[in-house]
Design a protein around this motif. Structure first.
Motif, PDB file in Angstrom:
ATOM      1  N   TYR A 106      -2.778   6.217  -7.980  1.00 34.10           N
ATOM      2  CA  TYR A 106      -4.065   5.295  -8.061  1.00 34.10           C
ATOM      3  C   TYR A 106      -3.590   3.961  -7.456  1.00 34.10           C
ATOM      4  O   TYR A 106      -4.171   3.425  -6.631  1.00 34.10           O
ATOM      5  N   ARG A 107      -2.340   3.716  -7.744  1.00 36.64           N
ATOM      6  CA  ARG A 107      -1.841   2.318  -7.418  1.00 36.64           C
ATOM      7  C   ARG A 107      -1.734   2.241  -5.995  1.00 36.64           C
ATOM      8  O   ARG A 107      -1.831   1.499  -5.179  1.00 36.64           O
ATOM      9  N   LEU A 108      -1.087   3.649  -5.408  1.00 37.05           N
ATOM     10  CA  LEU A 108      -0.696   3.788  -3.779  1.00 37.05           C
ATOM     11  C   LEU A 108      -2.122   3.470  -3.341  1.00 37.05           C
ATOM     12  O   LEU A 108      -1.909   2.994  -2.242  1.00 37.05           O
ATOM     13  N   CYS A 109      -3.072   4.240  -3.634  1.00 33.55           N
ATOM     14  CA  CYS A 109      -4.477   4.245  -2.951  1.00 33.55           C
ATOM     15  C   CYS A 109      -4.908   2.780  -2.874  1.00 33.55           C
ATOM     16  O   CYS A 109      -5.421   2.218  -1.906  1.00 33.55           O
ATOM     17  N   VAL A 110      -4.866   1.997  -3.903  1.00 33.79           N
ATOM     18  CA  VAL A 110      -5.193   0.712  -4.028  1.00 33.79           C
ATOM     19  C   VAL A 110      -4.453  -0.174  -2.784  1.00 33.79           C
ATOM     20  O   VAL A 110      -5.135  -0.919  -2.158  1.00 33.79           O
ATOM     21  N   THR A 111      -3.152  -0.120  -3.023  1.00 34.29           N
ATOM     22  CA  THR A 111      -2.206  -0.976  -2.155  1.00 34.29           C
ATOM     23  C   THR A 111      -2.602  -0.516  -0.631  1.00 34.29           C
ATOM     24  O   THR A 111      -2.368  -1.544   0.061  1.00 34.29           O
ATOM     25  N   GLN A 112      -3.180   0.537  -0.381  1.00 34.13           N
ATOM     26  CA  GLN A 112      -2.972   0.990   1.225  1.00 34.13           C
ATOM     27  C   GLN A 112      -4.749   1.258   1.488  1.00 34.13           C
ATOM     28  O   GLN A 112      -4.948   1.737   2.669  1.00 34.13           O
ATOM     29  N   GLU A 135      -6.938  -1.217   2.604  1.00 36.97           N
ATOM     30  CA  GLU A 135      -7.391  -1.635   3.690  1.00 36.97           C
ATOM     31  C   GLU A 135      -6.997  -0.936   4.991  1.00 36.97           C
ATOM     32  O   GLU A 135      -7.474  -0.940   6.166  1.00 36.97           O
ATOM     33  N   SER A 136      -5.462  -0.678   4.849  1.00 37.94           N
ATOM     34  CA  SER A 136      -4.975  -0.084   6.080  1.00 37.94           C
ATOM     35  C   SER A 136      -5.060   1.320   6.413  1.00 37.94           C
ATOM     36  O   SER A 136      -4.892   2.055   7.339  1.00 37.94           O
ATOM     37  N   HIS A 137      -5.256   2.140   5.063  1.00 33.76           N
ATOM     38  CA  HIS A 137      -5.344   3.671   4.887  1.00 33.76           C
ATOM     39  C   HIS A 137      -6.835   4.065   4.165  1.00 33.76           C
ATOM     40  O   HIS A 137      -6.365   4.588   3.201  1.00 33.76           O
ATOM     41  N   PRO A 138      -7.795   3.595   4.506  1.00 28.90           N
ATOM     42  CA  PRO A 138      -9.064   3.846   3.721  1.00 28.90           C
ATOM     43  C   PRO A 138      -9.323   5.350   3.660  1.00 28.90           C
ATOM     44  O   PRO A 138      -9.942   5.939   2.467  1.00 28.90           O
ATOM     45  N   TYR A 154       3.532   8.317  -0.422  1.00 28.77           N
ATOM     46  CA  TYR A 154       2.691   9.120   0.576  1.00 28.77           C
ATOM     47  C   TYR A 154       3.059   8.768   2.118  1.00 28.77           C
ATOM     48  O   TYR A 154       3.494   9.961   2.963  1.00 28.77           O
ATOM     49  N   LEU A 155       3.111   7.589   2.306  1.00 31.19           N
ATOM     50  CA  LEU A 155       3.272   7.232   3.937  1.00 31.19           C
ATOM     51  C   LEU A 155       4.805   7.495   4.290  1.00 31.19           C
ATOM     52  O   LEU A 155       4.852   8.001   5.378  1.00 31.19           O
ATOM     53  N   SER A 156       5.731   7.203   3.191  1.00 35.27           N
ATOM     54  CA  SER A 156       6.879   7.610   3.597  1.00 35.27           C
ATOM     55  C   SER A 156       7.592   8.889   3.566  1.00 35.27           C
ATOM     56  O   SER A 156       8.628   9.272   4.057  1.00 35.27           O
ATOM     57  N   THR A 157       6.779   9.863   3.108  1.00 35.98           N
ATOM     58  CA  THR A 157       6.875  11.194   3.184  1.00 35.98           C
ATOM     59  C   THR A 157       6.582  11.963   4.526  1.00 35.98           C
ATOM     60  O   THR A 157       5.612  11.921   4.783  1.00 35.98           O
TER      61      THR A 157
END
Length: 204
Positions: A106-112, A114-117, A29-32
């Motif tokens: 799901y994994r993307l949201c978990v990894t992000q 803290e920085s992108h709630p 998401y962040l890199s797109t």
């Protein structure tokens, strides 16, 4: 003329959604960027923003559209045996949450988280919470018809969805082997639904 314009607009919208879903999967998401979405969709950047005001809105719509298609309860099923309706619903739900795309998001949201709630909030509201509400609405209808005795449809929906996820989903989330035969999957879902209906006093 107006109908043709609407058709072209809808086609472009679907092109944008398909391109965005693919890019989110490939690059995250962040890199797109919206420029990349426009290029892959074959439309202008202005067209992308005309349909979706921001990348957040586009991300949310991508999740919502998949949940709506996968877990809606067609009107044609409303009057059928609740066990059959719930079986079809939970089967679609299980297939959706165990798909490669759903696990990635799901994994993307978990990894992000803290920085992108905000990303996690959008995912939760567009995905899990939307599905829970769809199921709760159906269960509330069963309650009103006297077929089930449940004080809180949203809680009941949560319970059934969590049973449907099972330990298999935890393994999938952790990247562990989680393949399951169709026979075993059907047995697991059938057992969960039978237990659920029995617990809430199903009156057929």
């Amino acid at each position: 003329m107006i109908e043709a314009q609407r058709t072209r607009s809808e086609q472009k919208r679907q092109q944008i959604v398909a391109a965005a879903s693919s890019l989110f999967m490939q690059h995250g998401y962040l890199s797109t960027s919206m420029d990349e979405v426009a290029q892959q969709a074959g439309v202008s950047k202005q067209t992308v923003y005309a349909h979706f005001g921001s990348k957040d809105d586009l991300f949310t719509y991508c999740i919502e559209s998949k949940c709506v298609v996968a877990t809606r309860i067609p009107d044609t099923l409303e009057g059928q045996d609740p066990q059959q309706v719930l079986t079809e619903f939970m089967r679609a739900f299980s297939e959706m949450i165990h798909s490669e795309e759903a696990l990635y998001v799901y994994r993307l949201c978990v990894t992000q988280a803290e920085s992108h709630p905000e990303l996690s909030r959008r995912y939760f509201e567009a995905g899990p919470l939307r599905v829970q509400r769809v199921l709760a609405d159906y269960l509330a209808k069963l309650q009103r018809s006297g077929k089930l005795s449940l004080p809180d449809p949203m809680l009941a929906a949560e319970q059934l969805l969590l049973m449907g996820r099972g330990m298999r989903h935890l393994a999938c989330e952790l990247g562990l082997p989680c393949e399951e035969s169709q026979r075993k999957s059907e047995q697991r879902l059938s057992s969960a639904i039978t237990l659920f209906l029995s617990g809430y006093g199903y009156q057929g």
